[in-house]
Design a protein around this motif. Structure first.
Motif, short mmCIF file in Angstrom:
data_model
loop_
_atom_site.label_atom_id
_atom_site.label_comp_id
_atom_site.label_asym_id
_atom_site.label_seq_id
_atom_site.Cartn_x
_atom_site.Cartn_y
_atom_site.Cartn_z
N TYR A 1 35.11 -15.58 90.54
CA TYR A 1 35.54 -15.51 91.81
C TYR A 1 36.95 -15.50 91.77
O TYR A 1 37.72 -16.06 90.89
CB TYR A 1 35.08 -16.98 92.72
CG TYR A 1 33.77 -17.12 92.71
CD1 TYR A 1 32.88 -16.49 93.67
CD2 TYR A 1 33.04 -17.82 91.84
CE1 TYR A 1 31.46 -16.61 93.43
CE2 TYR A 1 31.70 -17.96 91.51
CZ TYR A 1 30.74 -17.47 92.69
OH TYR A 1 29.62 -17.68 92.33
N PRO A 2 37.68 -14.87 92.68
CA PRO A 2 38.94 -14.67 92.82
C PRO A 2 39.48 -16.21 93.06
O PRO A 2 39.36 -17.19 93.67
CB PRO A 2 39.27 -14.10 94.13
CG PRO A 2 38.17 -13.50 94.61
CD PRO A 2 37.16 -13.91 93.93
N GLY A 3 40.89 -16.39 91.93
CA GLY A 3 41.37 -17.96 91.90
C GLY A 3 40.61 -18.77 91.34
O GLY A 3 40.92 -19.88 91.21
N LYS B 1 38.55 -22.33 95.89
CA LYS B 1 38.70 -22.69 97.27
C LYS B 1 38.97 -21.36 98.05
O LYS B 1 38.54 -21.44 99.25
CB LYS B 1 40.02 -23.50 97.39
CG LYS B 1 40.25 -24.04 98.66
CD LYS B 1 41.42 -25.13 98.59
CE LYS B 1 41.77 -25.50 99.88
NZ LYS B 1 42.95 -25.00 100.73
N GLN B 2 39.79 -20.34 97.63
CA GLN B 2 39.82 -19.13 98.18
C GLN B 2 38.64 -18.45 98.44
O GLN B 2 38.52 -18.06 99.80
CB GLN B 2 40.70 -18.46 96.91
CG GLN B 2 41.26 -16.92 97.70
CD GLN B 2 41.94 -16.20 96.48
OE1 GLN B 2 42.07 -16.53 95.42
NE2 GLN B 2 42.64 -15.29 97.05
N PHE B 3 37.65 -18.35 97.86
CA PHE B 3 36.33 -17.55 97.84
C PHE B 3 35.45 -18.56 98.93
O PHE B 3 34.96 -18.00 99.70
CB PHE B 3 35.60 -17.57 96.70
CG PHE B 3 34.60 -16.46 96.78
CD1 PHE B 3 34.64 -15.13 96.83
CD2 PHE B 3 33.19 -17.14 97.03
CE1 PHE B 3 33.42 -14.44 97.06
CE2 PHE B 3 31.95 -16.40 96.90
CZ PHE B 3 32.22 -14.92 97.38
N PHE C 1 36.75 -17.72 102.40
CA PHE C 1 36.10 -16.48 102.73
C PHE C 1 34.75 -16.75 103.18
O PHE C 1 34.51 -16.31 104.20
CB PHE C 1 36.43 -15.27 101.72
CG PHE C 1 36.05 -14.07 102.24
CD1 PHE C 1 36.70 -13.25 102.87
CD2 PHE C 1 34.61 -13.80 101.61
CE1 PHE C 1 36.11 -12.02 103.58
CE2 PHE C 1 34.42 -12.45 102.04
CZ PHE C 1 34.98 -11.79 103.12
N ARG C 2 33.91 -17.02 102.51
CA ARG C 2 32.43 -17.18 102.69
C ARG C 2 32.39 -17.86 104.10
O ARG C 2 31.59 -17.73 104.79
CB ARG C 2 31.71 -17.79 101.58
CG ARG C 2 30.22 -17.66 101.56
CD ARG C 2 29.53 -18.61 100.67
NE ARG C 2 29.61 -19.74 100.97
CZ ARG C 2 29.42 -20.89 99.91
NH1 ARG C 2 29.64 -20.47 98.65
NH2 ARG C 2 29.64 -22.09 100.26
N ALA C 3 33.16 -18.86 104.18
CA ALA C 3 32.96 -19.79 105.41
C ALA C 3 33.60 -18.85 106.61
O ALA C 3 32.96 -19.20 107.73
CB ALA C 3 33.76 -21.17 105.45
N ALA C 4 34.34 -18.26 106.61
CA ALA C 4 34.85 -17.20 107.70
C ALA C 4 33.80 -16.35 107.81
O ALA C 4 33.64 -15.93 109.11
CB ALA C 4 36.10 -16.64 107.25
N VAL C 5 32.95 -15.74 106.94
CA VAL C 5 31.97 -14.90 107.27
C VAL C 5 30.76 -15.59 107.84
O VAL C 5 30.22 -15.30 108.95
CB VAL C 5 31.34 -14.33 106.05
CG1 VAL C 5 30.02 -13.57 105.99
CG2 VAL C 5 32.24 -13.52 105.00
N GLU C 6 30.51 -16.77 107.49
CA GLU C 6 29.62 -17.76 108.16
C GLU C 6 29.97 -18.05 109.47
O GLU C 6 29.01 -17.93 110.58
CB GLU C 6 29.34 -19.22 107.31
CG GLU C 6 28.50 -18.95 105.92
CD GLU C 6 28.51 -20.13 105.21
OE1 GLU C 6 29.05 -21.11 105.50
OE2 GLU C 6 28.05 -19.70 103.81
#
Length: 137
Positions: A108-110, A118-120, A123-128
């Motif tokens: 994963y990035p980061g 934490k970065q990924f 992002f996944r939380a933003a999609v959810e």
């Protein structure tokens, strides 16, 4: 080129041979309509659901993408731990004249190893948040 609302193109997948999987795809950029499918034990559920995030939800997603530098992520993340029980992910995003196609396999990035960064995770939380459903991975 739009500077607000839904991106021009958005597609995100995360999953593997076992465990949960999530596939989200923008199907109507003008109205910001998403189709998504998730399964709890690998494969696909066969049940496609729909979400229509409000403009302020898309604005929050855009802010997260910018803050995390998603459009500058490397094209591929692969770790030495990508041989067995792999979690694959794929992102295709076109937004404001920029495009990114990124994928990973237990990397994963980061993150320097197979741990989800934490970065990924953000992002996944933003999609959810866009689909209004939290998926446990």
């Amino acid at each position: 080129m739009r500077s607000g609302g839904a991106p021009e193109v958005f597609e995100f997948y995360i999953g593997g041979s076992v465990g949960p999987s999530l596939y989200v795809r923008l199907v109507d950029g003008r109205n910001g309509r998403l189709l998504y499918e998730w399964a709890s034990a690998g494969g696909y559920s066969g049940v496609v659901m729909e979400a229509s995030p409000a403009p302020e939800e898309w604005a929050r997603f855009r802010e997260t993408v910018d803050r995390l530098g998603v459009r500058a992520w490397e094209p591929e993340y692969v770790s030495a731990h990508s041989c067995c029980d792999v979690t694959y992910w794929h992102l295709r995003l076109e937004m404001d004249g920029h495009s990114a196609v990124v994928r990973g396999a237990n990397a994963y990035p980061g993150s320097a190893g197979p741990e989800i960064s934490k970065q990924f995770r953000e992002f996944r939380a933003a999609v959810e948040r866009l689909i209004g459903r939290s998926i446990r991975f």
